[in-house]
Scaffold this motif. Structure first.
Motif, PDB file in Angstrom:
ATOM      1  N   PRO A   1       0.794  -1.234   0.000  1.00  0.00           N
ATOM      2  CA  PRO A   1       0.000   0.000   0.000  1.00  0.00           C
ATOM      3  C   PRO A   1       0.827   1.285   0.000  1.00  0.00           C
ATOM      4  O   PRO A   1       0.420   2.280  -0.604  1.00  0.00           O
ATOM      5  CB  PRO A   1      -0.822  -0.133   1.290  1.00  0.00           C
ATOM      6  CG  PRO A   1      -0.967  -1.601   1.485  1.00  0.00           C
ATOM      7  CD  PRO A   1       0.335  -2.187   1.023  1.00  0.00           C
TER       8      PRO A   1
ATOM      9  N   LYS B   1      -0.202   4.471  -3.565  1.00  0.00           N
ATOM     10  CA  LYS B   1      -0.691   5.849  -3.637  1.00  0.00           C
ATOM     11  C   LYS B   1       0.226   6.759  -4.449  1.00  0.00           C
ATOM     12  O   LYS B   1      -0.238   7.435  -5.381  1.00  0.00           O
ATOM     13  CB  LYS B   1      -0.907   6.389  -2.224  1.00  0.00           C
ATOM     14  CG  LYS B   1      -1.496   7.785  -2.146  1.00  0.00           C
ATOM     15  CD  LYS B   1      -1.786   8.122  -0.688  1.00  0.00           C
ATOM     16  CE  LYS B   1      -2.219   9.547  -0.476  1.00  0.00           C
ATOM     17  NZ  LYS B   1      -2.515   9.851   0.939  1.00  0.00           N
TER      18      LYS B   1
ATOM     19  N   THR C   1      -2.197  13.009   4.552  1.00  0.00           N
ATOM     20  CA  THR C   1      -2.733  12.046   5.511  1.00  0.00           C
ATOM     21  C   THR C   1      -2.346  10.631   5.097  1.00  0.00           C
ATOM     22  O   THR C   1      -2.729  10.161   4.031  1.00  0.00           O
ATOM     23  CB  THR C   1      -4.270  12.147   5.579  1.00  0.00           C
ATOM     24  OG1 THR C   1      -4.644  13.503   5.874  1.00  0.00           O
ATOM     25  CG2 THR C   1      -4.812  11.224   6.657  1.00  0.00           C
ATOM     26  N   HIS C   2      -1.571   9.964   5.928  1.00  0.00           N
ATOM     27  CA  HIS C   2      -1.115   8.603   5.636  1.00  0.00           C
ATOM     28  C   HIS C   2      -1.987   7.615   6.401  1.00  0.00           C
ATOM     29  O   HIS C   2      -1.862   7.464   7.620  1.00  0.00           O
ATOM     30  CB  HIS C   2       0.356   8.437   6.023  1.00  0.00           C
ATOM     31  CG  HIS C   2       1.282   9.305   5.237  1.00  0.00           C
ATOM     32  ND1 HIS C   2       1.818   8.921   4.028  1.00  0.00           N
ATOM     33  CD2 HIS C   2       1.743  10.561   5.476  1.00  0.00           C
ATOM     34  CE1 HIS C   2       2.587   9.892   3.564  1.00  0.00           C
ATOM     35  NE2 HIS C   2       2.555  10.893   4.421  1.00  0.00           N
ATOM     36  N   LEU C   3      -2.862   6.945   5.675  1.00  0.00           N
ATOM     37  CA  LEU C   3      -3.750   5.979   6.303  1.00  0.00           C
ATOM     38  C   LEU C   3      -3.037   4.645   6.496  1.00  0.00           C
ATOM     39  O   LEU C   3      -2.313   4.195   5.601  1.00  0.00           O
ATOM     40  CB  LEU C   3      -4.993   5.759   5.432  1.00  0.00           C
ATOM     41  CG  LEU C   3      -5.917   6.967   5.229  1.00  0.00           C
ATOM     42  CD1 LEU C   3      -7.013   6.603   4.243  1.00  0.00           C
ATOM     43  CD2 LEU C   3      -6.520   7.423   6.547  1.00  0.00           C
TER      44      LEU C   3
ATOM     45  N   SER D   1      -2.595   0.560   6.578  1.00  0.00           N
ATOM     46  CA  SER D   1      -3.033  -0.412   5.580  1.00  0.00           C
ATOM     47  C   SER D   1      -4.444  -0.914   5.828  1.00  0.00           C
ATOM     48  O   SER D   1      -5.230  -1.079   4.888  1.00  0.00           O
ATOM     49  CB  SER D   1      -2.061  -1.596   5.544  1.00  0.00           C
ATOM     50  OG  SER D   1      -2.485  -2.569   4.626  1.00  0.00           O
TER      51      SER D   1
ATOM     52  N   TYR E   1      -6.594   1.928   4.604  1.00  0.00           N
ATOM     53  CA  TYR E   1      -6.382   2.296   3.203  1.00  0.00           C
ATOM     54  C   TYR E   1      -6.969   1.259   2.244  1.00  0.00           C
ATOM     55  O   TYR E   1      -7.678   1.593   1.293  1.00  0.00           O
ATOM     56  CB  TYR E   1      -4.884   2.461   2.929  1.00  0.00           C
ATOM     57  CG  TYR E   1      -4.555   2.838   1.502  1.00  0.00           C
ATOM     58  CD1 TYR E   1      -4.727   4.148   1.054  1.00  0.00           C
ATOM     59  CD2 TYR E   1      -4.085   1.892   0.591  1.00  0.00           C
ATOM     60  CE1 TYR E   1      -4.432   4.502  -0.258  1.00  0.00           C
ATOM     61  CE2 TYR E   1      -3.785   2.231  -0.712  1.00  0.00           C
ATOM     62  CZ  TYR E   1      -3.960   3.541  -1.127  1.00  0.00           C
ATOM     63  OH  TYR E   1      -3.673   3.880  -2.433  1.00  0.00           O
ATOM     64  N   LYS E   2      -6.691  -0.017   2.491  1.00  0.00           N
ATOM     65  CA  LYS E   2      -7.129  -1.071   1.566  1.00  0.00           C
ATOM     66  C   LYS E   2      -8.651  -1.161   1.446  1.00  0.00           C
ATOM     67  O   LYS E   2      -9.180  -1.242   0.330  1.00  0.00           O
ATOM     68  CB  LYS E   2      -6.517  -2.410   1.981  1.00  0.00           C
ATOM     69  CG  LYS E   2      -5.004  -2.449   1.809  1.00  0.00           C
ATOM     70  CD  LYS E   2      -4.400  -3.767   2.241  1.00  0.00           C
ATOM     71  CE  LYS E   2      -4.691  -4.867   1.251  1.00  0.00           C
ATOM     72  NZ  LYS E   2      -3.969  -6.117   1.576  1.00  0.00           N
TER      73      LYS E   2
ATOM     74  N   ILE F   1     -10.832   1.267   1.932  1.00  0.00           N
ATOM     75  CA  ILE F   1     -11.295   2.483   1.263  1.00  0.00           C
ATOM     76  C   ILE F   1     -11.052   2.389  -0.239  1.00  0.00           C
ATOM     77  O   ILE F   1     -11.928   2.684  -1.063  1.00  0.00           O
ATOM     78  CB  ILE F   1     -10.609   3.730   1.845  1.00  0.00           C
ATOM     79  CG1 ILE F   1     -11.079   3.970   3.289  1.00  0.00           C
ATOM     80  CG2 ILE F   1     -10.898   4.961   0.987  1.00  0.00           C
ATOM     81  CD1 ILE F   1     -10.364   5.115   3.976  1.00  0.00           C
ATOM     82  N   VAL F   2      -9.835   1.970  -0.610  1.00  0.00           N
ATOM     83  CA  VAL F   2      -9.519   1.818  -2.031  1.00  0.00           C
ATOM     84  C   VAL F   2     -10.392   0.738  -2.654  1.00  0.00           C
ATOM     85  O   VAL F   2     -10.871   0.871  -3.786  1.00  0.00           O
ATOM     86  CB  VAL F   2      -8.022   1.488  -2.223  1.00  0.00           C
ATOM     87  CG1 VAL F   2      -7.740   1.122  -3.678  1.00  0.00           C
ATOM     88  CG2 VAL F   2      -7.171   2.667  -1.811  1.00  0.00           C
TER      89      VAL F   2
ATOM     90  N   LEU G   1      -6.587  11.252  -0.237  1.00  0.00           N
ATOM     91  CA  LEU G   1      -6.506  10.123   0.703  1.00  0.00           C
ATOM     92  C   LEU G   1      -6.173   8.817   0.002  1.00  0.00           C
ATOM     93  O   LEU G   1      -5.402   7.999   0.516  1.00  0.00           O
ATOM     94  CB  LEU G   1      -7.828   9.964   1.457  1.00  0.00           C
ATOM     95  CG  LEU G   1      -8.139  10.977   2.565  1.00  0.00           C
ATOM     96  CD1 LEU G   1      -9.556  10.773   3.077  1.00  0.00           C
ATOM     97  CD2 LEU G   1      -7.137  10.846   3.711  1.00  0.00           C
ATOM     98  N   THR G   2      -6.751   8.599  -1.175  1.00  0.00           N
ATOM     99  CA  THR G   2      -6.653   7.296  -1.829  1.00  0.00           C
ATOM    100  C   THR G   2      -5.637   7.234  -2.959  1.00  0.00           C
ATOM    101  O   THR G   2      -5.128   6.166  -3.279  1.00  0.00           O
ATOM    102  CB  THR G   2      -8.014   6.882  -2.397  1.00  0.00           C
ATOM    103  OG1 THR G   2      -8.431   7.849  -3.372  1.00  0.00           O
ATOM    104  CG2 THR G   2      -9.062   6.805  -1.289  1.00  0.00           C
TER     105      THR G   2
END
Length: 253
Positions: A39, A43, A89-91, A93, A96-97, A99-100, A145-146
């Motif tokens: 991840p 990005k 903003t670093h989400l 994993s 992030y995963k 959301i993506v 974000l994504t």
């Protein structure tokens, strides 16, 4: 990291997405998700490729007079600063995963739907600049974000609300993706984000794919069947990122 496989898939993504004015971020994220890229690299890679391909798409569609400053400017004014905040903003994993994954599933549904919209007649309606500003701020934050440029959300909003014709939507989306991706990448790099070593190779193949796709798309609308095939890839990647395959495997076996 399978550079050769990703190079081919990035080329195809750039080719398909640029034909409808998109930078291809959801496609890049999809193939990276399928291949298993970490991840942290997804990005920045998606944003860089997005900038290049959306710039080409914007140039081709704008040259063909498929653009509207009246719609684009209210969107961009609020989207750019929010994309910068999102990029900073670093989400983790586990945030992030999913959301993506949700973004990719939405993209798949949009691709299926737009296959019909591309050939439909549109009776255009006026839209408030304030409403566009609100839409821009939300999509800008999501973009940063994504790692997507926001075009995959903006295009259906403009199309299904009948605020612009399909080709003008493509031109607006390409510019919107470009400014959002630049802002998001700047925010990412300012907070320590790293770029992959293989990036120059991927930029080169995306350049070729983006130029061919944008040249074709600016002259004629994309083939609806391509949208349907693209939707299948996005759906598979989205389901994988959401962890549904792993859940089913654990449940049944």
């Amino acid at each position: 990291m399978p550079t050769a496989i990703l190079s081919v898939l990035f080329f195809l993504s750039a080719l398909l997405y640029s034909s409808v004015g998109h930078g291809g971020a959801s496609g890049y994220l999809a193939v990276m998700g399928i291949v298993g890229v970490e991840p942290a690299m997804m990005k920045p890679t998606a944003l860089c490729l997005n900038i290049l391909v959306s710039a080409i798409a914007f140039w081709r569609f704008y040259s063909g007079k498929n653009f509207s400053w009246q719609i684009f400017l209210p969107l961009a004014v609020t989207a750019v600063p929010m994309a910068f905040i999102g990029g900073m903003t670093h989400l983790p994993s586990y945030f992030y995963k999913p959301i993506v994954g949700a973004v990719l599933v939405f993209s798949a549904l949009y691709s299926f739907k737009s296959a019909k919209v591309l050939t439909a007649d549109h009776s255009l309606k006026p839209v408030s600049k304030w409403l566009l500003a609100v839409v821009g701020s939300i999509l800008g934050l999501l973009s940063g974000l994504t790692g997507v440029g926001g075009g995959v959300f903006l295009s259906p909003i403009l199309l299904f609300s009948n605020w612009a014709s399909p080709k003008v939507v493509a031109g607006i989306a390409s510019a919107f993706i470009l400014v959002n991706s630049m802002s998001g990448l700047l925010g990412l790099l300012m907070t320590g984000g790293k770029l992959p070593f293989e990036l120059p190779i991927w930029l080169a193949v995306a350049l070729v794919g983006g130029f061919v796709g944008a040249t074709y798309g600016s002259k004629r609308l994309a083939d609806p069947m391509l949208n349907k095939l693209l939707a299948v890839v996005l759906l598979i990647a989205g389901v994988k990122m959401l962890g549904i395959f792993e859940y089913m495997a654990n449940y049944f076996w």
